[in-house]
Design an enzyme around this catalytic site. Structure first.
Site, PDB file in Angstrom:
ATOM      1  N   HIS A 157       8.299 -30.231  33.452  1.00 19.92           N
ATOM      2  CA  HIS A 157       8.094 -30.034  32.007  1.00 19.92           C
ATOM      3  C   HIS A 157       6.733 -30.567  31.563  1.00 19.92           C
ATOM      4  O   HIS A 157       6.557 -30.923  30.407  1.00 19.92           O
ATOM      5  CB  HIS A 157       9.184 -30.719  31.179  1.00 19.92           C
ATOM      6  CG  HIS A 157      10.583 -30.453  31.666  1.00 19.92           C
ATOM      7  ND1 HIS A 157      11.369 -29.453  31.142  1.00 19.92           N
ATOM      8  CD2 HIS A 157      11.316 -31.035  32.649  1.00 19.92           C
ATOM      9  CE1 HIS A 157      12.542 -29.454  31.767  1.00 19.92           C
ATOM     10  NE2 HIS A 157      12.521 -30.393  32.693  1.00 19.92           N
ATOM     11  N   SER A 278     -21.251 -25.796  27.226  1.00 19.59           N
ATOM     12  CA  SER A 278     -21.006 -25.231  25.902  1.00 19.59           C
ATOM     13  C   SER A 278     -22.334 -25.066  25.187  1.00 19.59           C
ATOM     14  O   SER A 278     -23.222 -25.896  25.334  1.00 19.59           O
ATOM     15  CB  SER A 278     -20.096 -26.179  25.115  1.00 19.59           C
ATOM     16  OG  SER A 278     -20.264 -25.966  23.729  1.00 19.59           O
ATOM     17  N   LYS A 284     -19.896 -31.015  27.168  1.00 19.39           N
ATOM     18  CA  LYS A 284     -18.825 -30.268  27.827  1.00 19.39           C
ATOM     19  C   LYS A 284     -19.181 -29.749  29.214  1.00 19.39           C
ATOM     20  O   LYS A 284     -20.300 -29.343  29.481  1.00 19.39           O
ATOM     21  CB  LYS A 284     -18.436 -29.063  26.969  1.00 19.39           C
ATOM     22  CG  LYS A 284     -17.850 -29.477  25.641  1.00 19.39           C
ATOM     23  CD  LYS A 284     -16.364 -29.363  25.624  1.00 19.39           C
ATOM     24  CE  LYS A 284     -15.954 -27.917  25.437  1.00 19.39           C
ATOM     25  NZ  LYS A 284     -14.519 -27.802  25.455  1.00 19.39           N
ATOM     26  N   ASN A 286     -17.046 -27.082  31.371  1.00 23.17           N
ATOM     27  CA  ASN A 286     -15.819 -26.277  31.318  1.00 23.17           C
ATOM     28  C   ASN A 286     -15.492 -25.639  32.668  1.00 23.17           C
ATOM     29  O   ASN A 286     -16.388 -25.135  33.339  1.00 23.17           O
ATOM     30  CB  ASN A 286     -15.977 -25.176  30.272  1.00 23.17           C
ATOM     31  CG  ASN A 286     -16.201 -25.735  28.880  1.00 23.17           C
ATOM     32  OD1 ASN A 286     -15.629 -26.767  28.522  1.00 23.17           O
ATOM     33  ND2 ASN A 286     -17.055 -25.079  28.114  1.00 23.17           N
ATOM     34  N   GLU A 291     -10.508 -20.853  34.878  1.00 18.53           N
ATOM     35  CA  GLU A 291      -9.906 -20.149  33.741  1.00 18.53           C
ATOM     36  C   GLU A 291      -9.953 -18.643  33.945  1.00 18.53           C
ATOM     37  O   GLU A 291      -9.022 -17.917  33.582  1.00 18.53           O
ATOM     38  CB  GLU A 291     -10.639 -20.506  32.450  1.00 18.53           C
ATOM     39  CG  GLU A 291     -10.422 -21.944  32.018  1.00 18.53           C
ATOM     40  CD  GLU A 291     -11.340 -22.305  30.852  1.00 18.53           C
ATOM     41  OE1 GLU A 291     -10.837 -22.357  29.731  1.00 18.53           O
ATOM     42  OE2 GLU A 291     -12.546 -22.512  31.062  1.00 18.53           O
ATOM     43  N   LYS A 326      -5.276   5.562  42.087  1.00 16.42           N
ATOM     44  CA  LYS A 326      -6.435   4.928  42.719  1.00 16.42           C
ATOM     45  C   LYS A 326      -7.153   3.883  41.863  1.00 16.42           C
ATOM     46  O   LYS A 326      -7.397   2.779  42.350  1.00 16.42           O
ATOM     47  CB  LYS A 326      -7.408   6.002  43.225  1.00 16.42           C
ATOM     48  CG  LYS A 326      -6.917   6.594  44.545  1.00 16.42           C
ATOM     49  CD  LYS A 326      -7.639   7.845  44.907  1.00 16.42           C
ATOM     50  CE  LYS A 326      -6.811   9.085  45.022  1.00 16.42           C
ATOM     51  NZ  LYS A 326      -5.561   9.237  44.349  1.00 16.42           N
TER      52      LYS A 326
END
Ligand code: ARG
Length: 458
Positions: A157, A278, A284, A286, A291, A326
């Site tokens: 969780h 950034s 930053k 990233n 991602e 295709k």
């Protein structure tokens, strides 16, 4: 206007817009090599069977080999105004070898030709995908091996659950990828079917030797039903489905790493080669590559649906709709190949923040199950032990007190079975070493697994 393979029955010609809408050469040109290879086997069979003159077969083979040479040299140019790659190669062949080329299409149709080309394409790319899965697994195992002493928090969780060896989590990925490989291997068995010679849909009156073509092209089997051969595309739907599963696995790996590189978690850092900055926030870094692997993997279920929907309403046998298999197939295959290669690079560019992790894994709540097991070993029932540890943890949390700081008398209030020795369990090293079951995060067992994978992936 480029030559067509079916012109004579028509007096009019296709409208410009119809041509633009129906022509497939912009994407099926990828099949050029496979088309030539299949045609060589077909022409040799036609010659050997005496269906066409041997000298024509030889001329066709020579011409096709010239085309293969140009494909391999990167100088092959297709005619963008041709209907499809099969048409274009036929036309180019005629330019090379003259009228002999007109005999190549004997005892075949584009219906069996196209599906055979696609099968050859798939078999080749399945090899690539499996090889890249190997490389990725090797990269992960290397990373696990190098950091085999590192202990990390693990989650359910996304809440702190228990501690495990970093290597244990890495080998979880390796297991998943191994099953992926198994699925591709399995798909290859069903893909390896010679469909050439089914002709339009019913076979031919000419004395072909389909087994010979099967052998020459290296297929495992010959399709036993000409209608099935030209009508189905289940093999490539299966491959797209397997790719979707692998994509889902890669996406989850990326998700774990994306969480781990946040300043809040701060478990690892990523090499600059896989990050961007950034335009406004100078601090930053990233994890864009991760991602985008996660983001790009969303296309696979989409493409898989596209293929299933494409096929589900089609009457037997061939329908032109099937040309649209295709773009979807090529997109899935080539994207997963790139993603696998990239992911392997990523694992060689991860640095572990050992100090951060060392501190994080000693939070006492990670060991509640170990204390519980300890009480079970002393004879308490599991349910009672769960209640006892639950009360102890709750009281400690409420009072802002550590378990380590509890006196013997305080411990005994929760259960007479509790002793000061329970405090020995409050360490990450003890926790992982204490695991005994097969498949657990016990360091000796994980070491064994790493060694087995190293051997297996050599
Ligand atoms: N380009 C077609 C395809 O990719 C093959 C041509 C078959 N055309 C036909 N009219 N039978 O499926």
């Amino acid at each position: 206007m480029a030559t067509k393979l079916w012109g004579s029955r028509f007096t009019g010609s296709l409208s410009k817009l119809s041509e633009k809408f129906t022509y497939s050469i912009s994407y099926d040109s990828k099949l050029a090599l496979y088309d030539c290879i299949a045609s060589i086997a077909h022409a040799e069979m036609l010659g050997a069977q005496g269906i066409i003159p041997k000298k024509d077969a030889a001329a066709i083979v020579k011409g096709l080999n010239t085309i293969i040479g140009s494909i391999e040299a990167g100088t092959f140019k297709y005619d963008a105004s041709a209907e499809d790659i099969h048409t274009d190669i036929q036309v180019q062949l005629k330019k090379l070898v003259g009228d002999a080329a007109d005999r190549l299409h004997t005892a075949r149709s584009r219906n069996d030709q196209v599906v055979t080309d696609v099968r050859l394409y798939c078999l080749n790319h399945l090899e690539n995908i499996m090889a890249r899965l190997d490389v990725l697994q090797i990269s992960i195992v290397k990373f696990a091996d190098k950091n085999q002493d590192v202990i990390i928090p693990a989650y359910t969780h996304l809440q702190s659950a228990q501690v495990v060896l970093l290597a244990h989590q890495m080998l979880a990925y390796v297991e998943m990828l191994e099953r992926d490989k198994g699925r591709f291997e399995d798909a290859a068995k069903r893909t390896s079917l010679n469909t050439l010679g089914a002709c339009a849909l019913s076979g031919t009156t000419l004395p072909t030797d389909r087994q010979r073509v099967t052998k020459d092209l290296g297929f495992l089997a010959t399709s036993a039903n000409s209608m099935d051969a030209v009508a189905d595309r289940d093999f490539l739907i299966e491959i797209a489905s397997d790719i979707a599963i692998t994509g889902m696995h890669l996406s989850r790996m990326c998700e774990d790493l994306i969480i781990w590189v946040t300043s809040e978690f701060n478990f690892v850092s990523l090499d600059d080669a896989f990050c961007t900055g950034s335009s406004i926030m100078p601090h930053k870094k990233n994890p864009d590559v991760l991602e985008l692997i996660r983001g790009t993997s969303s296309k696979f279920p989409g493409r898989l649906m596209e293929l299933l929907v494409l096929m589900k309403g089609l009457p037997l046998t061939y329908n032109r709709d099937m040309q649209m298999d295709k773009p979807a197939l090529f997109d899935c295959v080539e994207t997963i190949e790139d993603m696998l290669a990239l992911m392997a690079e990523v694992f060689s560019g991860i640095t572990i923040k050992r100090d951060v992790l060392k501190e994080r894994v000693n939070a006492e709540y990670f060991f509640s199950v170990d204390i519980l097991d300890h009480l079970v070993k002393k004879g308490m029932s599991y349910r009672q032990a769960h209640d006892t540890v639950g009360l102890m943890v709750k009281e400690c949390l409420d009072k802002g007190q550590s378990i380590k700081g509890l006196s013997l008398a305080q411990l005994k209030r929760f259960s007479p079975l509790l002793d000061n020795d329970v405090k020995d369990l409050l360490s990450a090293e003890v926790s992982v070493k204490g695991k005994k079951s097969f498949g657990s995060t016990n360091p000796l067992l994980v070491r064994k697994q790493i060694d087995q994978w190293k051997k297996r992936l050599k």
